[in-house]
Design a protein around this motif. Structure first.
Motif, PDB file in Angstrom:
ATOM      1  N   GLU A  22     -84.942 -74.822 -24.992  1.00  0.00           N
ATOM      2  CA  GLU A  22     -85.492 -73.502 -25.323  1.00  0.00           C
ATOM      3  C   GLU A  22     -84.580 -72.377 -24.842  1.00  0.00           C
TER       4      GLU A  22
ATOM      5  N   ASP B  36     -79.771 -64.749 -29.372  1.00  0.00           N
ATOM      6  CA  ASP B  36     -79.400 -63.425 -28.878  1.00  0.00           C
ATOM      7  C   ASP B  36     -77.914 -63.162 -29.098  1.00  0.00           C
TER       8      ASP B  36
ATOM      9  N   GLN C 240     -81.622 -72.137 -27.170  1.00  0.00           N
ATOM     10  CA  GLN C 240     -81.966 -71.510 -28.441  1.00  0.00           C
ATOM     11  C   GLN C 240     -82.100 -69.992 -28.301  1.00  0.00           C
ATOM     12  N   LYS C 241     -82.654 -69.546 -27.175  1.00  0.00           N
ATOM     13  CA  LYS C 241     -82.823 -68.104 -26.959  1.00  0.00           C
ATOM     14  C   LYS C 241     -81.491 -67.415 -26.754  1.00  0.00           C
ATOM     15  N   THR C 242     -80.611 -68.008 -25.958  1.00  0.00           N
ATOM     16  CA  THR C 242     -79.308 -67.362 -25.729  1.00  0.00           C
ATOM     17  C   THR C 242     -78.449 -67.417 -26.983  1.00  0.00           C
TER      18      THR C 242
ATOM     19  N   HIS D 180     -80.508 -65.595 -20.395  1.00  0.00           N
ATOM     20  CA  HIS D 180     -81.969 -65.697 -20.347  1.00  0.00           C
ATOM     21  C   HIS D 180     -82.355 -66.338 -19.027  1.00  0.00           C
TER      22      HIS D 180
END
Length: 387
Positions: free
Chosen positions: A206, A214, A209-211, A177
């Motif tokens: 953040e 995913d 959390q996104k990686t 990300h």
């Protein structure tokens, strides 16, 4: 074909500052440093050590007993570059005798060494009989009596990347990300970085959390599939804040195990401080050299973050006999044999700089016992020396 990290090397300068001493000098409760952000000491680089010398010294640590003939790629990740044009990796190439290596430098804040590692992975996939040397080397500077002073540090980690690695096989699935944000930067006109500390921490969490989300969606794996998670550690409480956001995905036993492994991953960072591009791999090395519960076949997750910002979550599998690729006692001796600076010595050393007009300057080397050092400057050139 399996590709990954075959060996790891570590270097940090032989002088450090105790953070309780720093806290007392700055009128701060020492618990704010040792407990609040989780740091005990920070390495202080003398003039004779820079991103080149530290990177070369870290590489020497892992090249002992290794053939250098098939190391054909050398990448330096750093945000402590010494030249706007010439890559610091070129100096390292000469100092290590790697004259047949494709050589360059990568910059993207603390993500630089991970970018180098992923590039090395692709290179070895195309050239399986060759090896790559990837180095993360940095001096973290925020200035005297600044909010970031306590999160300074200096050091380097080197990685030998090969086919059929003896330490850890990298798995091909990764999650990335990136976004254009302004959480940390250092303009050309400044010797110290600018940072929005609270904002940067929020973005770090953040991005993790996104990686992580995913990665889970791509692979179907859960927290139960990991024996440990290693994080980029600008200070040791940073990664813990991110880890805590996903702990409830595991059982109480799994949570306790991950927290214990996390604590082991912070031990070197607590003594060295922030080393930017090498910080994730310093944590990974600390985990490997302090844990007694890791075994071959264990999956380790690694989260890399470089302000600005780029992040990547990737994984690896520990290999049979991986312990033989480590140098725990050597690294323990490296840290134990450092000299503690007084506050006066620290502030003097911090403020002593090389001339900016390129004039001749000879560095006092009496306090630096490293194998590779910066001797001085002459005719606008840095003069490096191998003892």
């Amino acid at each position: 074909m399996q590709i990954g990290i075959d060996k790891l090397g570590l270097f940090t300068p032989n002088t450090y500052l105790d953070l309780v001493m720093l806290a007392n000098a700055r009128g701060v409760d020492p618990d704010k440093f040792t407990i609040g952000i989780g740091q005990d000491q920070m390495a202080i680089a003398p003039l004779s050590q820079d991103s080149v010398t530290m990177g070369a010294n870290a590489a020497l640590d892992l090249l002992e007993g290794e053939s250098r003939d098939n190391i054909s790629l050398l990448i330096l990740g750093t945000e402590s570059g010494i030249d706007q044009s010439k890559a610091g990796a070129i100096y390292i190439q000469r100092l290590l005798g790697l004259s047949n290596a494709r050589t360059f430098e990568i910059k993207e804040a603390c993500y630089g060494a991970t970018a180098g590692l992923m590039t090395a992975y692709d290179y070895v996939a195309a050239h399986p009989d060759q090896k790559a040397l990837v180095i993360g080397s940095d001096i973290a500077r925020y200035g005297l009596e600044t909010p970031g002073e306590v999160t300074q540090g200096a050091g380097a980690v080197a990685m030998l990347v090969s086919a059929q690695p003896r330490l850890m096989v990298l798995e091909p699935e990764t999650s990335i990300h990136s976004a254009d944000i302004q959480d940390f930067w250092r303009p050309n006109y400044s010797k110290e970085a600018f940072a929005r500390g609270k904002y940067s921490t929020e973005q770090y969490i953040e991005f993790f959390q996104k990686t992580w989300a995913d990665y889970r969606a791509k692979t179907g794996r859960t927290i139960a599939d990991f024996k440990a998670l290693a994080f980029h550690l600008p200070y040791t409480k940073m990664g813990l804040k991110a880890l805590r956001t996903i702990l409830d995905e595991g059982s109480e036993t799994q949570q306790a195990q991950l927290l214990e492994r996390y604590a082991e991953s912070t031990l070197y960072s607590r003594q060295i401080g922030n080393i930017y591009t090498g910080a994730l791999y310093l944590g990974f090395l600390s985990l490997l050299e302090h844990s007694t519960n890791l075994e071959a076949g264990d999956r380790i997750g690694l989260f890399s973050y470089g302000s600005g910002a780029v992040s990547e979550f990737f994984t690896g599998i520990l290999q049979p006999g991986f312990e033989k690729q480590l140098a725990k006692q050597k690294h323990a001796d490296l840290l134990a044999n450092r000299r503690q600076l007084t506050m006066v010595e620290y502030e003097t050393q911090f403020q002593t700089e090389l001339p900016e007009d390129g004039s001749e300057y000879e560095i006092d080397l009496t306090m630096d016992n490293a194998p590779i050092i910066l001797k001085g400057v002459k005719d606008h050139e840095r003069i490096y020396m191998t003892r």
